[in-house]
Motif scaffolding. Structure first.
Motif, PDB file in Angstrom:
ATOM      1  N   ALA A   1       2.776 -71.705 -73.132  1.00 24.42           N
ATOM      2  CA  ALA A   1       2.791 -72.471 -71.890  1.00 24.42           C
ATOM      3  C   ALA A   1       4.215 -72.848 -71.506  1.00 24.42           C
ATOM      4  CB  ALA A   1       1.931 -73.721 -72.044  1.00 24.42           C
ATOM      5  N   VAL A   2       5.015 -73.245 -72.493  1.00 26.01           N
ATOM      6  CA  VAL A   2       6.402 -73.621 -72.216  1.00 26.01           C
ATOM      7  C   VAL A   2       7.206 -72.411 -71.762  1.00 26.01           C
ATOM      8  CG1 VAL A   2       8.497 -74.648 -73.133  1.00 26.01           C
ATOM      9  CG2 VAL A   2       6.287 -75.471 -73.917  1.00 26.01           C
ATOM     10  N   CYS A   3       7.024 -71.282 -72.460  1.00 22.48           N
ATOM     11  CA  CYS A   3       7.753 -70.069 -72.086  1.00 22.48           C
ATOM     12  C   CYS A   3       7.451 -69.682 -70.639  1.00 22.48           C
ATOM     13  CB  CYS A   3       7.398 -68.921 -73.032  1.00 22.48           C
ATOM     14  SG  CYS A   3       8.117 -69.078 -74.676  1.00 22.48           S
ATOM     15  N   PHE A   4       6.173 -69.818 -70.257  1.00 24.90           N
ATOM     16  CA  PHE A   4       5.821 -69.511 -68.874  1.00 24.90           C
ATOM     17  C   PHE A   4       6.532 -70.460 -67.917  1.00 24.90           C
ATOM     18  CE2 PHE A   4       3.272 -70.634 -65.178  1.00 24.90           C
ATOM     19  CZ  PHE A   4       3.272 -69.419 -64.517  1.00 24.90           C
ATOM     20  N   ASP A   5       6.501 -71.746 -68.216  1.00 21.78           N
ATOM     21  CA  ASP A   5       7.141 -72.715 -67.330  1.00 21.78           C
ATOM     22  C   ASP A   5       8.648 -72.482 -67.233  1.00 21.78           C
ATOM     23  OD1 ASP A   5       4.879 -74.095 -66.496  1.00 21.78           O
ATOM     24  OD2 ASP A   5       4.900 -75.413 -68.244  1.00 21.78           O
ATOM     25  N   LEU A   6       9.233 -71.899 -68.272  1.00 25.26           N
ATOM     26  CA  LEU A   6      10.660 -71.591 -68.259  1.00 25.26           C
ATOM     27  C   LEU A   6      10.957 -70.214 -67.662  1.00 25.26           C
ATOM     28  CD1 LEU A   6      11.705 -73.007 -71.754  1.00 25.26           C
ATOM     29  CD2 LEU A   6      12.239 -73.969 -69.513  1.00 25.26           C
ATOM     30  N   GLY A   7       9.901 -69.514 -67.230  1.00 26.08           N
ATOM     31  CA  GLY A   7      10.085 -68.222 -66.595  1.00 26.08           C
ATOM     32  C   GLY A   7      10.233 -67.057 -67.546  1.00 26.08           C
TER      33      GLY A   7
ATOM     34  N   ASP B   1      -0.067 -84.846 -79.998  1.00 28.72           N
ATOM     35  CA  ASP B   1       1.073 -85.417 -79.283  1.00 28.72           C
ATOM     36  C   ASP B   1       1.673 -84.417 -78.308  1.00 28.72           C
ATOM     37  OD1 ASP B   1       3.265 -87.460 -78.955  1.00 28.72           O
ATOM     38  OD2 ASP B   1       4.445 -85.803 -79.742  1.00 28.72           O
ATOM     39  N   ILE B   2       1.862 -83.172 -78.754  1.00 24.97           N
ATOM     40  CA  ILE B   2       2.475 -82.161 -77.890  1.00 24.97           C
ATOM     41  C   ILE B   2       1.590 -81.859 -76.691  1.00 24.97           C
ATOM     42  CG2 ILE B   2       3.233 -79.757 -77.759  1.00 24.97           C
ATOM     43  CD1 ILE B   2       3.991 -79.972 -80.723  1.00 24.97           C
ATOM     44  N   ALA B   3       0.296 -81.652 -76.945  1.00 29.16           N
ATOM     45  CA  ALA B   3      -0.614 -81.277 -75.864  1.00 29.16           C
ATOM     46  C   ALA B   3      -0.797 -82.402 -74.854  1.00 29.16           C
ATOM     47  CB  ALA B   3      -1.965 -80.869 -76.448  1.00 29.16           C
ATOM     48  N   ARG B   4      -0.983 -83.624 -75.364  1.00 21.98           N
ATOM     49  CA  ARG B   4      -1.279 -84.737 -74.459  1.00 21.98           C
ATOM     50  C   ARG B   4      -0.042 -85.273 -73.744  1.00 21.98           C
ATOM     51  NH1 ARG B   4      -5.676 -87.988 -78.319  1.00 21.98           N
ATOM     52  NH2 ARG B   4      -7.304 -86.360 -78.213  1.00 21.98           N
ATOM     53  N   ALA B   5       1.120 -85.066 -74.325  1.00 15.05           N
ATOM     54  CA  ALA B   5       2.355 -85.532 -73.690  1.00 15.05           C
ATOM     55  C   ALA B   5       3.057 -84.411 -72.934  1.00 15.05           C
ATOM     56  CB  ALA B   5       3.298 -86.119 -74.743  1.00 15.05           C
TER      57      ALA B   5
ATOM     58  N   GLY C   1      -7.564 -81.865 -75.331  1.00 19.18           N
ATOM     59  CA  GLY C   1      -7.243 -82.028 -73.917  1.00 19.18           C
ATOM     60  C   GLY C   1      -5.768 -81.863 -73.642  1.00 19.18           C
ATOM     61  N   GLY C   2      -5.231 -82.696 -72.763  1.00 18.18           N
ATOM     62  CA  GLY C   2      -3.824 -82.546 -72.404  1.00 18.18           C
ATOM     63  C   GLY C   2      -3.592 -81.201 -71.740  1.00 18.18           C
ATOM     64  N   GLU C   3      -2.604 -80.469 -72.215  1.00 19.08           N
ATOM     65  CA  GLU C   3      -2.320 -79.148 -71.664  1.00 19.08           C
ATOM     66  C   GLU C   3      -3.474 -78.187 -71.907  1.00 19.08           C
ATOM     67  OE1 GLU C   3      -0.292 -76.060 -69.734  1.00 19.08           O
ATOM     68  OE2 GLU C   3      -0.189 -78.243 -69.633  1.00 19.08           O
ATOM     69  N   PHE C   4      -4.278 -78.424 -72.929  1.00 19.37           N
ATOM     70  CA  PHE C   4      -5.452 -77.583 -73.163  1.00 19.37           C
ATOM     71  C   PHE C   4      -6.603 -77.938 -72.221  1.00 19.37           C
ATOM     72  CE2 PHE C   4      -3.598 -77.411 -77.578  1.00 19.37           C
ATOM     73  CZ  PHE C   4      -3.275 -76.069 -77.547  1.00 19.37           C
TER      74      PHE C   4
ATOM     75  N   GLU D   1      -7.422 -82.650 -60.704  1.00 13.34           N
ATOM     76  CA  GLU D   1      -6.297 -82.350 -59.823  1.00 13.34           C
ATOM     77  C   GLU D   1      -5.711 -80.968 -60.101  1.00 13.34           C
ATOM     78  OE1 GLU D   1      -4.670 -85.354 -62.945  1.00 13.34           O
ATOM     79  OE2 GLU D   1      -6.485 -85.079 -61.727  1.00 13.34           O
ATOM     80  N   ARG D   2      -5.749 -80.563 -61.358  1.00 14.10           N
ATOM     81  CA  ARG D   2      -5.263 -79.221 -61.688  1.00 14.10           C
ATOM     82  C   ARG D   2      -6.200 -78.160 -61.129  1.00 14.10           C
ATOM     83  NH1 ARG D   2      -3.216 -77.732 -67.795  1.00 14.10           N
ATOM     84  NH2 ARG D   2      -2.204 -75.735 -67.310  1.00 14.10           N
ATOM     85  N   LEU D   3      -7.491 -78.430 -61.199  1.00 14.01           N
ATOM     86  CA  LEU D   3      -8.480 -77.515 -60.640  1.00 14.01           C
ATOM     87  C   LEU D   3      -8.264 -77.368 -59.136  1.00 14.01           C
ATOM     88  CD1 LEU D   3     -12.256 -77.433 -61.511  1.00 14.01           C
ATOM     89  CD2 LEU D   3     -11.520 -77.384 -59.131  1.00 14.01           C
ATOM     90  N   ALA D   4      -8.093 -78.500 -58.435  1.00 14.93           N
ATOM     91  CA  ALA D   4      -7.895 -78.455 -56.989  1.00 14.93           C
ATOM     92  C   ALA D   4      -6.599 -77.729 -56.632  1.00 14.93           C
ATOM     93  CB  ALA D   4      -7.878 -79.877 -56.431  1.00 14.93           C
ATOM     94  N   MET D   5      -5.528 -78.009 -57.375  1.00 20.88           N
ATOM     95  CA  MET D   5      -4.256 -77.349 -57.114  1.00 20.88           C
ATOM     96  C   MET D   5      -4.377 -75.835 -57.279  1.00 20.88           C
ATOM     97  SD  MET D   5      -1.594 -75.797 -58.972  1.00 20.88           S
ATOM     98  CE  MET D   5      -1.646 -76.542 -60.596  1.00 20.88           C
TER      99      MET D   5
END
Length: 338
Positions: free
Chosen positions: A85-91, A32-36, A197-200, A205-209
């Protein structure tokens, strides 16, 4: 007495177990966490991942069954990776590093190649964000050496390698690694990057970005614009509810930066317009760093007399000042400027 003591010891050990249904619940929780992740605000994702990590660690203290311990170590490692991943997104870069190291250690305990590769790849990413591209290259090489990796994992690591070479100023190797990331066509899978999958995972689109950012680092405006445009087109094919805000805002900012390299300030303003609508909780470090680089580009002498550019710079500053990352003490390293 020896036989009796041995039997008592065995009974004590047998009592140290947890219900298998609890392990199933933990597995569902990490799914749930990874996919959402892309539809969950970073603060909420942090809360869920922290609760899951503490739950897995608590259950590790309550079971001696090898099968259950392996399952719990894997879940704990996955939860630690999500926290990173969250810590990174929060800086918060230092906690992100610590959590990824924890994930790598859990992966080492159970010899889980995909988890170790994911964590080492992320540590490489954080290393060049911290201005250590040589260390990043060593980490990504280590990540590529783990066994059991599927095509998704290898594409992700090629993207990270490309960015590392770009930070080292090696244009030729950066382009080669970008091409490698696009040329992996085998169908091998692994349970982390593909099955969960999900965040893992690592979508097209992530590859292209990500490749767009690498092109910007080596000063290739054409390559950056093409990659960022492809990312946005792929995102447009999704329904609105499934569109990852973190990825779309980063791709849009990279598109703007590519246009600024061409001195097309009007096109840059157009590309950034949807970014300014991103809610405060979703203004992650990735987009803030890109915006900081765009803000630096706006100081070029060619833009000095453009009123539209001055307004754009002010909007970037206001957007950044209102982010959760800045209020939590996140700092800009400007590692993405060209």
């Amino acid at each position: 007495m020896t036989a009796r003591d041995a039997a008592a010891h065995a009974e004590d050990a047998a009592s140290l177990t947890v219900p298998d249904i609890s392990l199933d619940r933990l597995h569902d929780a990490i799914l749930d966490i990874a996919r959402a992740y892309n539809s969950t605000s970073p603060p909420e994702a942090h809360r869920k991942a922290k609760e899951l990590l503490l739950d897995a660690q608590d259950k590790l203290e309550r079971t001696q069954v090898p099968r259950q311990r392996e399952h719990l170590y894997l879940t704990a490692g996955q939860a630690a990776a999500m926290l990173s991943a969250v810590c990174f997104d929060l800086g918060a870069l230092q906690p992100a590093v610590q959590h990824f190291r924890t994930a790598a250690l859990y992966g080492q305990i159970i010899e889980h190649g995909p988890l170790q590769a994911y964590a080492h790849g992320a540590l490489a990413f954080l290393a060049y964000w911290s201005g250590r591209p040589a260390a990043a290259l060593n980490l990504v090489r280590t990540a590529q050496g783990f066994g059991g990796l599927g095509a998704t994992a290898r594409s992700r690591l090629a993207v990270i390698e490309a960015r590392t070479h770009a930070h080292l100023g090696d244009r030729e190797q950066a382009v080669r690694a970008i091409q490698d990331s696009l040329a992996i066509h085998h169908t091998d899978r692994d349970e982390l990057h593909d099955d969960i999958g999900g965040e893992f995972g690592f979508t097209s689109e992530r590859l292209a970005m990500s490749n767009a950012t690498t092109y910007l680092l080596i000063g290739d405006a054409t390559g950056a614009e093409e990659a960022a445009t492809r990312a946005l087109h792929l995102l447009d094919e999704r329904t609105n509810g499934a569109r990852p805000m973190l990825i779309s805002s980063q791709a849009a900012t990279d598109l703007a930066r590519a246009r600024l390299l061409r001195r097309e300030h009007g096109g840059a303003c157009e590309a950034l317009e949807p970014v300014f609508d991103v809610p405060r909780d979703w203004r992650g470090a990735g987009v803030l760093e890109r915006l900081a680089a765009a803000r630096a580009q706006l100081t070029h002498p060619d833009f000095r007399t453009a009123a539209q550019v001055a307004d754009l710079g002010e909007r970037i500053e206001e957007f950044t000042a209102g982010s959760v990352s800045r209020h939590l003490g996140g700092s800009a390293h400007l590692t993405l400027d060209t």
